[in-house]
Design an enzyme around this catalytic site. Sequence first.
Site, short mmCIF file in Angstrom:
data_model
loop_
_atom_site.label_atom_id
_atom_site.label_comp_id
_atom_site.label_asym_id
_atom_site.label_seq_id
_atom_site.Cartn_x
_atom_site.Cartn_y
_atom_site.Cartn_z
N GLY A 1 0.78 -1.24 0.00
CA GLY A 1 0.00 0.00 0.00
C GLY A 1 0.81 1.28 0.00
O GLY A 1 0.40 2.28 -0.58
N ASP B 1 1.07 3.82 4.27
CA ASP B 1 -0.03 4.54 3.63
C ASP B 1 -1.10 4.88 4.65
O ASP B 1 -1.62 5.98 4.68
CB ASP B 1 -0.63 3.74 2.46
CG ASP B 1 -1.01 2.32 2.83
OD1 ASP B 1 -0.53 1.82 3.87
OD2 ASP B 1 -1.80 1.71 2.10
N ASP C 1 -4.34 2.02 10.79
CA ASP C 1 -5.74 1.72 11.05
C ASP C 1 -5.83 1.20 12.50
O ASP C 1 -5.88 2.01 13.44
CB ASP C 1 -6.16 0.67 10.01
CG ASP C 1 -7.64 0.44 9.92
OD1 ASP C 1 -8.37 0.87 10.83
OD2 ASP C 1 -8.10 -0.18 8.96
N PHE D 1 -14.07 3.30 4.35
CA PHE D 1 -13.21 2.38 3.60
C PHE D 1 -12.68 3.11 2.37
O PHE D 1 -13.41 3.39 1.43
CB PHE D 1 -13.98 1.13 3.17
CG PHE D 1 -13.05 0.05 2.72
CD1 PHE D 1 -12.56 0.02 1.43
CD2 PHE D 1 -12.61 -0.90 3.62
CE1 PHE D 1 -11.66 -0.95 1.02
CE2 PHE D 1 -11.71 -1.87 3.22
CZ PHE D 1 -11.23 -1.90 1.93
#
Length: 188
Positions: free
Chosen positions: A44, A100, A103, A152
Amino acid sequence: MTKVPPFRVLLPRDALLRRTAEVARQIVVDHAAEPPCLVAVMEGARTFATHLARHLPWRDPVHEIRASSYGSGTVSSGTVKVLTGHDIPADGRDVLIVEDIVDTGRTIAALREHLLASGARRVGVVALLSKPARRVVPVDIDYLGFEIPDEFIIGFGLDVAGRYRELPDVVVYDSEVERSALGWSTLG
Ligand code: PRP
């Protein structure tokens, strides 16, 4: 050319590139004495790391590391394994992990431990995006692009099951928008 569904843009490319340049400038100022060892988390972070590196004056390559956490699904499995990056020259260096997105924080926590165990003097974090609402493991982010809501998102390197990494902007993934744009069956 493949059709791109009209996903809602959360962060347009010009804002992403501008902020990336600002983050790079701050990293350079803070590491004037010695270049850090930069480690980008694949896959990512490839796009972000590529743009970031364009603004850095150092010759050292950006190293790549891979960790498994999500597989092809959209929910973290909770287990993070370091898959590649065992040869990164972290010993005695200030390491900056380039992500990136942070989360749950599990990937960063596992990579930080791995790099400290490899001898890194200090491990910092550079993240383009952070979703604080999703955090499970506390993470200190030294350089952050944008804090974002719990949506998302895809594009600018981020994917859903391998798709849409090449989108220029960060957009909000919506399976209904995708289905109607691409003419997919709702039963599929
Ligand atoms: C994503 C992202 C981060 C990680 C963040 O990677 O690129 O590395 O998840 O999540 P966490 O904070 O909950 O650990 P993913 O495993 O989806 O792989 P990819 O980079 O190859 O898409």
